[in-house]
Write a protein that holds these residues in place. Structure first.
Motif, PDB file in Angstrom:
ATOM      1  N   ILE A 168       0.835  -1.206   0.000  1.00  0.00           N
ATOM      2  CA  ILE A 168       0.000   0.000   0.000  1.00  0.00           C
ATOM      3  C   ILE A 168       0.868   1.254   0.000  1.00  0.00           C
ATOM      4  O   ILE A 168       0.595   2.226  -0.722  1.00  0.00           O
ATOM      5  N   GLU A 169       1.938   1.231   0.780  1.00  0.00           N
ATOM      6  CA  GLU A 169       2.852   2.383   0.820  1.00  0.00           C
ATOM      7  C   GLU A 169       3.507   2.609  -0.534  1.00  0.00           C
ATOM      8  O   GLU A 169       3.637   3.753  -1.001  1.00  0.00           O
ATOM      9  N   ILE A 170       3.938   1.519  -1.172  1.00  0.00           N
ATOM     10  CA  ILE A 170       4.551   1.625  -2.499  1.00  0.00           C
ATOM     11  C   ILE A 170       3.565   2.205  -3.507  1.00  0.00           C
ATOM     12  O   ILE A 170       3.899   3.104  -4.295  1.00  0.00           O
ATOM     13  N   LEU A 171       2.354   1.694  -3.492  1.00  0.00           N
ATOM     14  CA  LEU A 171       1.337   2.138  -4.445  1.00  0.00           C
ATOM     15  C   LEU A 171       0.917   3.587  -4.186  1.00  0.00           C
ATOM     16  O   LEU A 171       0.734   4.363  -5.126  1.00  0.00           O
ATOM     17  N   ARG A 172       0.787   3.952  -2.919  1.00  0.00           N
ATOM     18  CA  ARG A 172       0.364   5.315  -2.576  1.00  0.00           C
ATOM     19  C   ARG A 172       1.408   6.340  -3.047  1.00  0.00           C
ATOM     20  O   ARG A 172       1.066   7.441  -3.481  1.00  0.00           O
ATOM     21  N   ASN A 178      -0.183   6.681  -9.208  1.00  0.00           N
ATOM     22  CA  ASN A 178      -1.161   7.095  -8.193  1.00  0.00           C
ATOM     23  C   ASN A 178      -1.126   8.606  -7.990  1.00  0.00           C
ATOM     24  O   ASN A 178      -2.174   9.264  -7.938  1.00  0.00           O
ATOM     25  N   LYS A 179       0.093   9.156  -7.909  1.00  0.00           N
ATOM     26  CA  LYS A 179       0.225  10.596  -7.698  1.00  0.00           C
ATOM     27  C   LYS A 179      -0.288  11.397  -8.895  1.00  0.00           C
ATOM     28  O   LYS A 179      -0.834  12.485  -8.741  1.00  0.00           O
ATOM     29  N   LYS A 180      -0.104  10.830 -10.097  1.00  0.00           N
ATOM     30  CA  LYS A 180      -0.562  11.528 -11.308  1.00  0.00           C
ATOM     31  C   LYS A 180      -1.995  11.139 -11.684  1.00  0.00           C
ATOM     32  O   LYS A 180      -2.486  11.500 -12.755  1.00  0.00           O
ATOM     33  N   LYS A 181      -2.633  10.368 -10.791  1.00  0.00           N
ATOM     34  CA  LYS A 181      -4.027   9.939 -10.966  1.00  0.00           C
ATOM     35  C   LYS A 181      -4.239   9.166 -12.268  1.00  0.00           C
ATOM     36  O   LYS A 181      -5.247   9.316 -12.966  1.00  0.00           O
ATOM     37  N   GLN A 182      -3.238   8.312 -12.585  1.00  0.00           N
ATOM     38  CA  GLN A 182      -3.346   7.458 -13.768  1.00  0.00           C
ATOM     39  C   GLN A 182      -4.030   6.130 -13.445  1.00  0.00           C
ATOM     40  O   GLN A 182      -4.521   5.450 -14.338  1.00  0.00           O
ATOM     41  N   PHE A 183      -4.034   5.748 -12.164  1.00  0.00           N
ATOM     42  CA  PHE A 183      -4.796   4.572 -11.758  1.00  0.00           C
ATOM     43  C   PHE A 183      -6.284   4.894 -11.854  1.00  0.00           C
ATOM     44  O   PHE A 183      -6.717   6.003 -11.501  1.00  0.00           O
TER      45      PHE A 183
END
Length: 477
Positions: A323-327, A332-337
Motif C-alpha cells: 500500500i505504501e509503495i502504491l500510494r 497514483n500521484k498523477k491519478k493514472q490509476f
C-alpha cells in the motif's frame, strides 16, 4: 495396420513405408493436395492424390471438414514446410460432409463467431493449441501433487455451505417451482426438498478438503465450481474449475513455498511439452498486438512471460508495504490509476497488482497479511487483530493468480469471526469439529484453472479457454 497420428508421422523418416492415417480435411487444392489434420499437432500432413486413378464422385466428397481414412506410402516431401508427405493409394470418406453449411472454412474467423460454433472451433489452429495446452496443464497439476505425496480427493458439488460467504450460489432443488411447500410464515419449506435442507452448487471444495487434510496430511481437489454472479466480463464464468491443496502442520510461509514451487513446476512442464503450440500462440499474440496502440502493447512476449515466472524468485511483500509503495507511486500521484490508493484497507485491483509485478519489483509477487475485513472468515487472525495470514500471488499481465491462507485453527477465534459475519454454527458444525479434535496449524490455497490457462495461452477472454463456457444467458451446447 493401425493408423498412426499425424504428430508421429511427421517425426518419422521417409522410407516409402505403407501407412494409414485418419483425420479431417483442412484444404483440398487442385483435386490433388489434401491438407489433413487429426488434432495431434498443429501441423497438417500433405496427402498427394493421383486424381486420374480416383473416382470423380469420390473426389467431390473430399471437402473442407470431411473425415477421411487414407492409405498410402510415406515418402520424402517434394514441397517446403515438412519432410514427409503421403502418396495416396486409397481414400475412404467417413460419414457425410456438407461443404455449403460447414462453418469452419479456411479463412480467419472472429472469436465471437467461433464461440457460437464451440462444438467445431477446435478444428482451428488457435483453439486446438489452447485445448492441448489445457490438457497438458491439467496433467502437470496431477503429476506435481502425485510426486509430492498429496492425495487427490473429490469434494461435493452439491453443498449446504457457502465457503466464501459470497451468497452468489446456484440453488439445487427438486421442489415444484410453481407450487413449492410453504412454512406458516410463507417461506419455502426446504425440509420437504430432496436433501431435507436448502442446498446449492459449490463455490469451493476448500472446507471439505480441510477435513481430509487433518487426517491424510496433504490433499488437493481439482474440480468444477460455480458462481451465480451476473457478470459478463472477459474474466468471469458461472462454471469453472478450481485447484485447491490443503496441508496439515503447514504455516503461511510453507504455503507460499508450496504455491511458488507448484506454479513453476506446471509452467515449466508445459514449456517443455507443448513448445510448438506455445510458439504458435505467441506469434498469434504478436500479430494481435500490432493492431493495438503502443501504450496498450505488452512488454513481454507470451513465452517471455511464462519464463518470467519460471526463472524468477517470487518477491514476498506485506500488504502494508504494498500500500505504501502504491500510494507513493507515479501512477497514483498523477491519478493514472482508475482506482486511486489513498488509505490502508483498500482492496487492490488488477492495475495495482500488475504495477507491483511489472513496474516496481519486476518479478512475480506474493502479497501477505491482508486486512481481515476484506478476506474470508476462515483465515487465521494475526496478533495485531486487524490482519489475517492470507497471501495472493501476482503474475504479469493478469494480476492475481493464486489466493490462499493459513487457516484459523483456534475454536474460540473462529466462532467469534463466524458470529460477526452472521454465519450459522449449526451449518458448519463439522468444520468446527476440526478445531475441537486434534486441532493444528494448517494452510492451503486456491487457483482458478481457467485463469492459469489464460496466462499460459495468452488468450484475452476466459470463454476461449474452456470447452463450453457457461455465462449469464448462455448455456448452449
Amino acid at each position: 495396420m493401425t493408423a498412426k497420428t499425424i504428430a508421429a508421422l511427421l517425426k518419422t523418416e521417409a522410407k516409402s513405408q505403407d501407412i494409414e492415417i485418419k483425420g479431417w480435411v483442412r484444404t483440398f487444392r487442385a483435386n490433388r493436395f489434401i491438407a489433413l489434420n487429426d488434432g495431434s499437432t498443429l501441423q497438417n500432413i500433405q496427402c498427394v492424390v493421383d486424381f486420374e486413378t480416383m473416382d470423380e464422385s469420390l473426389l467431390k466428397r473430399i471437402t473442407t471438414g470431411a473425415a477421411l481414412h487414407i492409405k498410402g506410402q510415406l515418402i520424402e516431401s517434394q514441397g517446403k514446410g515438412q519432410s514427409v508427405e503421403v502418396q495416396v493409394t486409397d481414400i475412404k470418406v467417413l460419414g457425410d460432409s456438407d461443404p455449403e453449411t460447414y462453418p469452419i472454412q479456411p479463412k480467419k474467423h472472429s472469436f465471437e463467431f467461433l464461440r457460437e460454433n464451440a462444438h467445431l472451433r477446435t478444428r482451428t489452429n488457435t483453439f486446438s493449441a489452447v485445448m492441448r495446452l489445457r490438457s497438458t496443464l491439467s496433467f502437470a497439476i496431477h503429476k506435481y501433487f502425485n510426486e509430492n505425496g498429496f492425495y487427490y480427493m473429490h469434494t461435493p458439488i452439491i453443498t449446504g455451505s457457502d465457503a466464501e460467504g459470497a451468497g452468489e450460489m446456484f440453488r439445487v432443488s427438486n421442489l415444484d417451482a410453481k407450487n413449492p411447500p410453504l412454512n406458516e410464515d410463507g417461506s419455502v419449506n426446504y425440509k420437504e426438498d430432496f436433501f431435507g435442507k436448502e442446498t446449492n452448487l459449490t463455490v469451493s471444495g476448500q472446507l471439505e478438503a480441510e477435513t481430509y487434510a487433518m487426517s491424510l496430511g496433504k490433499v488437493y481437489t481439482f474440480g468444477p465450481t460455480f458462481r451465480a454472479e451476473n457478470s459478463n466480463t472477459s474474466r468471469h464464468l458461472a462454471e469453472f474449475w478450481m485447484i485447491e491443496p490443503e496441508v496439515a502442520f503447514m504455516d503461511l510461509a510453507g504455503n507460499m513455498d508450496l504455491a511458488e514451487d507448484f506454479m513453476k513446476y506446471v509452467l515449466k512442464y508445459t514449456l517443455d511439452t507443448n513448445r510448438e503450440d506455445l510458439e504458435f500462440l505467441e506469434q498469434r499474440l504478436k500479430d494481435e498486438e500490432k493492431t493495438k496502440p503502443q501504450a496498450e502493447r505488452s512488454e513481454m512476449s507470451l513465452i517471455e512471460k511464462i519464463n518470467f515466472v519460471v526463472d524468477n524468485n517470487f518477491k514476498r511483500v506485506s500488504y502494508t508495504e504494498a500500500i505504501e509503495i502504491l500510494r507513493d507511486s507515479k501512477p497514483n500521484k498523477k491519478k493514472q490509476f482508475k482506482y486511486l490508493i489513498d488509505q490502508w484497507g483498500a482492496d487492490l485491483q488488477s492495475e495495482h497488482e500488475r504495477f507491483l509485478v511489472e513496474k516496481h519489483f519486476k518479478c512475480p509477487v506474493i502479497l501477505f497479511d491482508y486486512p481481515a475485513n476484506i478476506k474470508a472468515f476462515y483465515m487465521r487472525l494475526n496478533e495485531d487483530g486487524k490482519t489475517v495470514r492470507a497471501m495472493d500471488i501476482l503474475f504479469p499481465g493478469i494480476g492475481e493468480m493464486v489466493g490462499g491462507s493459513q487457516r484459523e485453527e483456534r475454536l474460540d477465534v473462529l466462532k467469534e469471526k463466524m458470529k460477526a459475519l452472521d454465519i450459522d454454527e449449526k451449518e458448519l458444525w463439522w468444520y468446527l469439529d476440526l478445531r475441537k479434535y486434534g486441532t493444528a496449524v494448517h494452510s492451503g490455497f486456491g487457483l482458478g484453472f481457467e485463469r492459469l490457462v489464460m496466462f499460459t495461452t495468452g488468450m484475452g477472454n476466459i470463454r476461449d479457454v474452456i470447452p463450453y463456457p457457461r455465462t449469464p444467458q448462455n448455456a448452449e451446447f
